[in-house]
Design a protein around this motif. Structure first.
Motif: not given
Length: 547
Positions: A35-36, A39, A42-43
């Motif tokens: 998940h990290y 994220t 995507e950032e």
């Protein structure tokens, strides 16, 4: 789950539990990492898209073309910029949000709101640059929008939208997901191997017992400690109390509701010698110590594990309890001797009477029977009248028969009286005192060749004391030996096992606050006189003393 796991041995349970914990931990860490990572990617893509959008919005050619709404210049320029920045698309719109450049030519001239709804307003109305994750006409993407200002930099003439599709992100995540799965499986395998090793080591440390067996043994151990009458105290290497049973609390007069476990033994018992045993590793057996008004018999033994001293266990008991036990055994022995003497005496008499009858000496047989009856009747009558206490009377009757068995005569003064015998005087102690003195008188008389001689005894309860006199026909006792003969082991006999009777008499008289004197007999031998007060004294042998 708990009930089902109890069916398995401890080693299996530990492997299952540790393996499950490792699986949950590595799985949770893996999901968090994925998940990290998602994220973060995507950032990062969003920041890149925003940077590209702002850069394109500041290109003079783009500003001029948007101001003039020149689609023919913007369309090929957007495609070139998308290719150079590796963006999935570069869309350019005018002040009204109509597409002036788009990767799909048929969408030119149509509103960008088809993809972004009312999200164009912040950029066109307020000049805000934005990054969003949205499903557009070209698919799910991270897109950034930046306003295009005119050459004066004051008026917004359009906007640029740059997008990067997230299918590459999914590719990266899939690659890392496989890696994380392998790491989780490797961690699980390592945890299982570690659990197997640890479970085996743990089982060895607890001697192969199961938890239920340990719990049952712990309960049995506590029940055993609380049921025994001896006091038990155990300490660890730091001198802290780890075990203390109720008997120890009672004997040492410790508070029953105080939690003394874990307390230093030197604080609870300042004079305890358990730390000495802990440091010296030398056991101490049958040590007599004084604690307040009590005399204790103490044993202290060090505990070992792997060759090292890990603690000390001390067991102790009141000395008077041991004395009482010894006195009871002595009393039983005296009863047995009395019965044996009576059986032997009557057996001899019966054989004599039977022999007289067989030879026709009936008159002599009747005379012997009469004499035997008169002697016993006279003694029994005297004991019934003078000694109402059955224990003392039984002891004297037994010693009378014992004397006859040895060829002696025990003469009890017919004026004797012992009817006022206080209840507080333990009968077993009184019997032990008189029994040992009479046995000593019998031996002294026999050693002097006193067959047929009499050992005399008198007793009286007049006054404040009980007085007993026993006079033998032995060789007598020199004056300088009057005190020594009461020491333990002192005797004139060569055989082992002697020198205890008079020492026991002296010890018992001390407990009763009594005294004993020795005088020459008449005409020979020795006279022992015992004085026992009728009223109990305020202190006794167990006076206050330090442990």
């Amino acid at each position: 789950m708990r009930l089902s796991l109890r069916r398995f041995p401890l080693k299996t349970r530990m492997v299952l539990i540790l393996g499950l914990i490792a699986l949950l931990q590595t799985g949770a860490l893996g999901l968090f990492a994925l998940h990290y990572l998602t994220t973060s990617l995507e950032e990062e893509i969003g920041e890149r898209a925003l940077h590209v959008a702002k850069t394109i919005a500041s290109i003079p050619q783009v500003i001029d073309a948007v101001t003039e709404r020149d689609i023919s210049r913007l369309q090929p320029l957007s495609l070139t910029l998308a290719e150079r920045t590796e963006a999935r698309f570069v869309v350019i719109g005018d002040r009204d949000g109509l597409r002036l450049a788009h990767p799909v030519a048929k969408r030119l001239g149509r509103s960008m709101a088809e993809d972004d709804d009312d999200e164009l307003t912040p950029t066109l109305a307020y000049g805000l640059a934005q990054v969003t994750r949205a499903e557009g006409s070209l698919g799910l993407s991270m897109r950034a929008r930046a306003p295009i200002y005119d050459n004066s930099g004051e008026q917004i003439v359009g906007l640029v939208s740059v997008g990067y599709l997230l299918d590459r992100v999914d590719t990266y995540i899939s690659r890392y997901r496989l890696t994380m799965t392998l790491v989780i499986l490797a961690a699980l395998a390592f945890s299982i191997l570690t659990a197997v090793w640890f479970a085996g080591h743990f089982k060895k440390a607890i001697f192969g017992l199961e938890p239920e067996e340990i719990g049952r043994l712990f309960q049995e151990r506590n029940a055993t400690l609380q049921s025994i009458r001896e006091g038990i105290i155990a300490i660890n290497t730091r001198g802290e109390i780890t075990t203390l049973n109720e008997a120890a609390r009672s004997i040492l007069e410790l508070p029953s509701d105080a939690d003394l476990l874990g307390q230093p033994v030197t604080e609870v018992l300042p004079d305890s010698r358990m730390p000495e045993v802990l440091s010296s590793d030398q056991p101490q057996f049958d040590q007599e110590v004084r604690l307040g008004e009590q005399a204790l018999i103490v044993n202290r033994v060090p505990l070992h594990h792997s060759g090292q001293v890990v603690g000390v266990v001390s067991s102790f008991r009141r000395k008077d309890e041991l004395h009482q036990l010894g006195q009871k055994l002595s009393r039983i022995q005296q009863y047995a001797d009395s019965l044996r003497s009576q059986a032997h005496e009557y057996s001899n008499k019966l054989h004599t009477i039977a022999g007289l009858i067989q030879i026709g000496a009936n008159d002599e047989a009747l005379a012997l029977i009469g004499q035997e009856t008169r002697d016993h009747q006279a003694l029994i009558h005297l004991l019934v009248e003078a000694v109402p206490d059955p224990v003392l009377a039984g002891c004297l009757l037994g010693k009378y028969n014992r004397a006859r068995e040895l060829g002696l005569v025990l003469e009890i003064d017919p004026d004797s009286q012992m009817s006022d015998l206080p209840e507080w005087i333990p009968r077993e102690q009184l019997v032990s005192i008189l029994g040992n003195l009479l046995d000593n008188a019998f031996e002294a008389t026999l050693n002097q060749g006193g067959h047929g001689k009499a050992v005399r005894m008198s007793m009286t309860d007049l006054g404040d004391d009980l007085i007993f006199e026993i006079e033998d026909r032995g060789p007598g006792i020199p004056d300088d030996q009057h005190q020594l003969i009461f020491n333990k082991g002192v005797t004139s006999k060569q055989a082992e096992g002697h020198g205890l009777g008079l020492h026991l008499v002296h010890s018992l008289l001390q407990q009763l606050n009594g005294t004993i004197t020795i005088e020459p007999g008449t005409p020979d031998g020795s006279r022992f006189t015992v004085y026992i007060p009728k009223q109990p004294h305020s202190t006794n042998l167990h006076g206050a003393a330090d442990e």
